[in-house]
Design a protein around this motif. Structure first.
Motif, PDB file in Angstrom:
ATOM      1  N   VAL A  77       0.807  -1.226   0.000  1.00  0.00           N
ATOM      2  CA  VAL A  77       0.000   0.000   0.000  1.00  0.00           C
ATOM      3  C   VAL A  77       0.836   1.270   0.000  1.00  0.00           C
ATOM      4  O   VAL A  77       0.289   2.356   0.118  1.00  0.00           O
ATOM      5  CB  VAL A  77      -0.986   0.039   1.195  1.00  0.00           C
ATOM      6  N   GLY A  78       2.152   1.145  -0.125  1.00  0.00           N
ATOM      7  CA  GLY A  78       3.029   2.309  -0.090  1.00  0.00           C
ATOM      8  C   GLY A  78       2.755   3.279  -1.224  1.00  0.00           C
ATOM      9  O   GLY A  78       2.236   2.911  -2.271  1.00  0.00           O
ATOM     10  N   GLY A  79       3.107   4.507  -0.992  1.00  0.00           N
ATOM     11  CA  GLY A  79       2.879   5.551  -1.986  1.00  0.00           C
ATOM     12  C   GLY A  79       1.539   6.220  -1.771  1.00  0.00           C
ATOM     13  O   GLY A  79       0.626   5.671  -1.166  1.00  0.00           O
ATOM     14  N   LYS A  80       1.437   7.404  -2.271  1.00  0.00           N
ATOM     15  CA  LYS A  80       0.245   8.216  -2.047  1.00  0.00           C
ATOM     16  C   LYS A  80      -1.016   7.626  -2.684  1.00  0.00           C
ATOM     17  O   LYS A  80      -2.051   7.534  -2.045  1.00  0.00           O
ATOM     18  CB  LYS A  80       0.498   9.617  -2.605  1.00  0.00           C
ATOM     19  N   TRP A  81      -0.940   7.215  -3.909  1.00  0.00           N
ATOM     20  CA  TRP A  81      -2.161   6.901  -4.640  1.00  0.00           C
ATOM     21  C   TRP A  81      -2.737   5.532  -4.350  1.00  0.00           C
ATOM     22  O   TRP A  81      -3.950   5.341  -4.378  1.00  0.00           O
ATOM     23  CB  TRP A  81      -1.947   7.108  -6.139  1.00  0.00           C
ATOM     24  N   LYS A  82      -1.924   4.534  -4.073  1.00  0.00           N
ATOM     25  CA  LYS A  82      -2.471   3.197  -3.823  1.00  0.00           C
ATOM     26  C   LYS A  82      -3.437   3.208  -2.647  1.00  0.00           C
ATOM     27  O   LYS A  82      -4.536   2.663  -2.730  1.00  0.00           O
ATOM     28  CB  LYS A  82      -1.348   2.196  -3.551  1.00  0.00           C
ATOM     29  N   ALA A  83      -3.039   3.808  -1.552  1.00  0.00           N
ATOM     30  CA  ALA A  83      -3.895   3.819  -0.361  1.00  0.00           C
ATOM     31  C   ALA A  83      -5.175   4.618  -0.608  1.00  0.00           C
ATOM     32  O   ALA A  83      -6.250   4.235  -0.134  1.00  0.00           O
ATOM     33  CB  ALA A  83      -3.138   4.376   0.840  1.00  0.00           C
ATOM     34  N   VAL A  84      -5.092   5.697  -1.363  1.00  0.00           N
ATOM     35  CA  VAL A  84      -6.282   6.508  -1.653  1.00  0.00           C
ATOM     36  C   VAL A  84      -7.237   5.731  -2.560  1.00  0.00           C
ATOM     37  O   VAL A  84      -8.458   5.728  -2.341  1.00  0.00           O
ATOM     38  CB  VAL A  84      -5.888   7.871  -2.276  1.00  0.00           C
ATOM     39  N   ILE A  85      -6.705   5.054  -3.563  1.00  0.00           N
ATOM     40  CA  ILE A  85      -7.540   4.218  -4.429  1.00  0.00           C
ATOM     41  C   ILE A  85      -8.234   3.147  -3.595  1.00  0.00           C
ATOM     42  O   ILE A  85      -9.442   2.920  -3.720  1.00  0.00           O
ATOM     43  CB  ILE A  85      -6.692   3.573  -5.553  1.00  0.00           C
ATOM     44  N   LEU A  86      -7.481   2.494  -2.732  1.00  0.00           N
ATOM     45  CA  LEU A  86      -8.058   1.457  -1.876  1.00  0.00           C
ATOM     46  C   LEU A  86      -9.141   2.029  -0.960  1.00  0.00           C
ATOM     47  O   LEU A  86     -10.165   1.378  -0.708  1.00  0.00           O
ATOM     48  CB  LEU A  86      -6.966   0.780  -1.054  1.00  0.00           C
ATOM     49  N   ALA A  87      -8.939   3.243  -0.465  1.00  0.00           N
ATOM     50  CA  ALA A  87      -9.938   3.872   0.403  1.00  0.00           C
ATOM     51  C   ALA A  87     -11.255   4.073  -0.340  1.00  0.00           C
ATOM     52  O   ALA A  87     -12.340   3.835   0.217  1.00  0.00           O
ATOM     53  CB  ALA A  87      -9.417   5.203   0.941  1.00  0.00           C
ATOM     54  N   TRP A  88     -11.194   4.492  -1.601  1.00  0.00           N
ATOM     55  CA  TRP A  88     -12.423   4.661  -2.379  1.00  0.00           C
ATOM     56  C   TRP A  88     -13.059   3.311  -2.685  1.00  0.00           C
ATOM     57  O   TRP A  88     -14.276   3.152  -2.610  1.00  0.00           O
ATOM     58  CB  TRP A  88     -12.160   5.433  -3.662  1.00  0.00           C
ATOM     59  N   LEU A  89     -12.248   2.319  -3.028  1.00  0.00           N
ATOM     60  CA  LEU A  89     -12.798   0.998  -3.339  1.00  0.00           C
ATOM     61  C   LEU A  89     -13.339   0.303  -2.098  1.00  0.00           C
ATOM     62  O   LEU A  89     -14.205  -0.570  -2.205  1.00  0.00           O
ATOM     63  CB  LEU A  89     -11.742   0.137  -4.033  1.00  0.00           C
ATOM     64  N   LYS A  90     -12.862   0.691  -0.939  1.00  0.00           N
ATOM     65  CA  LYS A  90     -13.399   0.165   0.317  1.00  0.00           C
ATOM     66  C   LYS A  90     -14.869   0.550   0.458  1.00  0.00           C
ATOM     67  O   LYS A  90     -15.673  -0.209   0.987  1.00  0.00           O
ATOM     68  CB  LYS A  90     -12.585   0.716   1.498  1.00  0.00           C
ATOM     69  N   GLU A  91     -15.219   1.709  -0.040  1.00  0.00           N
ATOM     70  CA  GLU A  91     -16.605   2.185   0.064  1.00  0.00           C
ATOM     71  C   GLU A  91     -17.533   1.457  -0.890  1.00  0.00           C
ATOM     72  O   GLU A  91     -18.652   1.141  -0.528  1.00  0.00           O
ATOM     73  CB  GLU A  91     -16.654   3.696  -0.193  1.00  0.00           C
ATOM     74  N   SER A  92     -17.062   1.211  -2.118  1.00  0.00           N
ATOM     75  CA  SER A  92     -17.868   0.503  -3.114  1.00  0.00           C
ATOM     76  C   SER A  92     -17.026   0.289  -4.366  1.00  0.00           C
ATOM     77  O   SER A  92     -16.032   0.983  -4.573  1.00  0.00           O
ATOM     78  CB  SER A  92     -19.123   1.311  -3.480  1.00  0.00           C
ATOM     79  N   PRO A  93     -17.430  -0.674  -5.204  1.00  0.00           N
ATOM     80  CA  PRO A  93     -16.740  -0.826  -6.486  1.00  0.00           C
ATOM     81  C   PRO A  93     -16.902   0.445  -7.315  1.00  0.00           C
ATOM     82  O   PRO A  93     -17.916   1.143  -7.200  1.00  0.00           O
ATOM     83  CB  PRO A  93     -17.476  -1.997  -7.142  1.00  0.00           C
ATOM     84  N   HIS A  94     -15.905   0.761  -8.111  1.00  0.00           N
ATOM     85  CA  HIS A  94     -15.930   1.959  -8.950  1.00  0.00           C
ATOM     86  C   HIS A  94     -15.467   1.629 -10.360  1.00  0.00           C
ATOM     87  O   HIS A  94     -14.553   0.824 -10.536  1.00  0.00           O
ATOM     88  CB  HIS A  94     -14.959   3.024  -8.406  1.00  0.00           C
ATOM     89  N   ARG A  95     -16.064   2.285 -11.331  1.00  0.00           N
ATOM     90  CA  ARG A  95     -15.557   2.257 -12.695  1.00  0.00           C
ATOM     91  C   ARG A  95     -14.314   3.137 -12.742  1.00  0.00           C
ATOM     92  O   ARG A  95     -14.109   3.993 -11.886  1.00  0.00           O
ATOM     93  CB  ARG A  95     -16.595   2.812 -13.670  1.00  0.00           C
ATOM     94  N   TYR A  96     -13.523   2.939 -13.790  1.00  0.00           N
ATOM     95  CA  TYR A  96     -12.307   3.736 -13.949  1.00  0.00           C
ATOM     96  C   TYR A  96     -12.637   5.232 -13.929  1.00  0.00           C
ATOM     97  O   TYR A  96     -11.987   6.011 -13.229  1.00  0.00           O
ATOM     98  CB  TYR A  96     -11.582   3.361 -15.255  1.00  0.00           C
ATOM     99  N   ALA A  97     -13.648   5.637 -14.692  1.00  0.00           N
ATOM    100  CA  ALA A  97     -13.999   7.059 -14.792  1.00  0.00           C
ATOM    101  C   ALA A  97     -14.420   7.634 -13.432  1.00  0.00           C
ATOM    102  O   ALA A  97     -14.157   8.800 -13.135  1.00  0.00           O
ATOM    103  CB  ALA A  97     -15.107   7.271 -15.819  1.00  0.00           C
ATOM    104  N   GLU A  98     -15.074   6.822 -12.620  1.00  0.00           N
ATOM    105  CA  GLU A  98     -15.471   7.277 -11.284  1.00  0.00           C
ATOM    106  C   GLU A  98     -14.235   7.499 -10.406  1.00  0.00           C
ATOM    107  O   GLU A  98     -14.142   8.496  -9.692  1.00  0.00           O
ATOM    108  CB  GLU A  98     -16.396   6.260 -10.621  1.00  0.00           C
ATOM    109  N   LEU A  99     -13.296   6.574 -10.473  1.00  0.00           N
ATOM    110  CA  LEU A  99     -12.053   6.756  -9.713  1.00  0.00           C
ATOM    111  C   LEU A  99     -11.310   7.981 -10.209  1.00  0.00           C
ATOM    112  O   LEU A  99     -10.801   8.777  -9.425  1.00  0.00           O
ATOM    113  CB  LEU A  99     -11.155   5.519  -9.838  1.00  0.00           C
ATOM    114  N   ARG A 100     -11.267   8.150 -11.506  1.00  0.00           N
ATOM    115  CA  ARG A 100     -10.574   9.304 -12.114  1.00  0.00           C
ATOM    116  C   ARG A 100     -11.172  10.612 -11.600  1.00  0.00           C
ATOM    117  O   ARG A 100     -10.452  11.550 -11.274  1.00  0.00           O
ATOM    118  CB  ARG A 100     -10.681   9.206 -13.647  1.00  0.00           C
ATOM    119  N   ALA A 101     -12.492  10.668 -11.505  1.00  0.00           N
ATOM    120  CA  ALA A 101     -13.168  11.881 -11.032  1.00  0.00           C
ATOM    121  C   ALA A 101     -12.887  12.134  -9.552  1.00  0.00           C
ATOM    122  O   ALA A 101     -12.812  13.280  -9.114  1.00  0.00           O
ATOM    123  CB  ALA A 101     -14.676  11.766 -11.270  1.00  0.00           C
ATOM    124  N   ARG A 102     -12.723  11.084  -8.775  1.00  0.00           N
ATOM    125  CA  ARG A 102     -12.473  11.229  -7.340  1.00  0.00           C
ATOM    126  C   ARG A 102     -11.009  11.530  -7.019  1.00  0.00           C
ATOM    127  O   ARG A 102     -10.687  11.870  -5.888  1.00  0.00           O
ATOM    128  CB  ARG A 102     -12.911   9.963  -6.603  1.00  0.00           C
TER     129      ARG A 102
END
Length: 127
Positions: free
Chosen positions: A19-44
């Protein structure tokens, strides 16, 4: 799976490999809430480029934390979601979220989009 070293000096070192690095943990935090499409992750994640987001999602897939899943049996429309291994990170992500949320006011740092510092942003990951 991503090739790991045969030996780590500390369990935290191994965990940060995932989970090291800035973006991996943030991506995981959003996916923890619910599955996301690529475009949804991009917007967040407005601070991340398409190249970096794609790279980090691939890294997380190789590490077995995230998987792509077809939406309604469609082969072309997919969402990213946590795997069973990724679900194991839920308490860690919750703790990081809570700690960062408490640290923000202590350091007079605004957390969230720049448009409304006093209002909780819609879709913000819950702690």
């Amino acid at each position: 799976m991503k090739r790991l070293k045969a030996r780590y000096g500390c369990p935290v070192e191994l965990a940060l490999e995932f989970v090291g690095g800035k973006w991996k943990a943030v991506i995981l935090a959003w996916l923890k809430e619910s599955p996301h499409r690529y475009a949804e992750l991009r917007a967040r994640l407005p601070g991340v480029s398409d190249k970096v987001l794609t790279e980090k999602l691939k890294d997380l897939e190789l590490l077995g934390l995230v998987e792509k899943a077809a939406i309604n049996g469609s082969g072309s429309a997919v969402v990213y979601r946590l795997t069973e291994r990724g679900e194991g990170l839920r308490p860690v992500l919750d703790a990081l979220y809570a700690w960062g949320g408490a640290l923000g006011p202590e350091l007079s740092v605004i957390i969230g989009p720049g448009d409304s510092p006093t209002k909780k942003p819609a879709g913000e990951p819950a702690g």
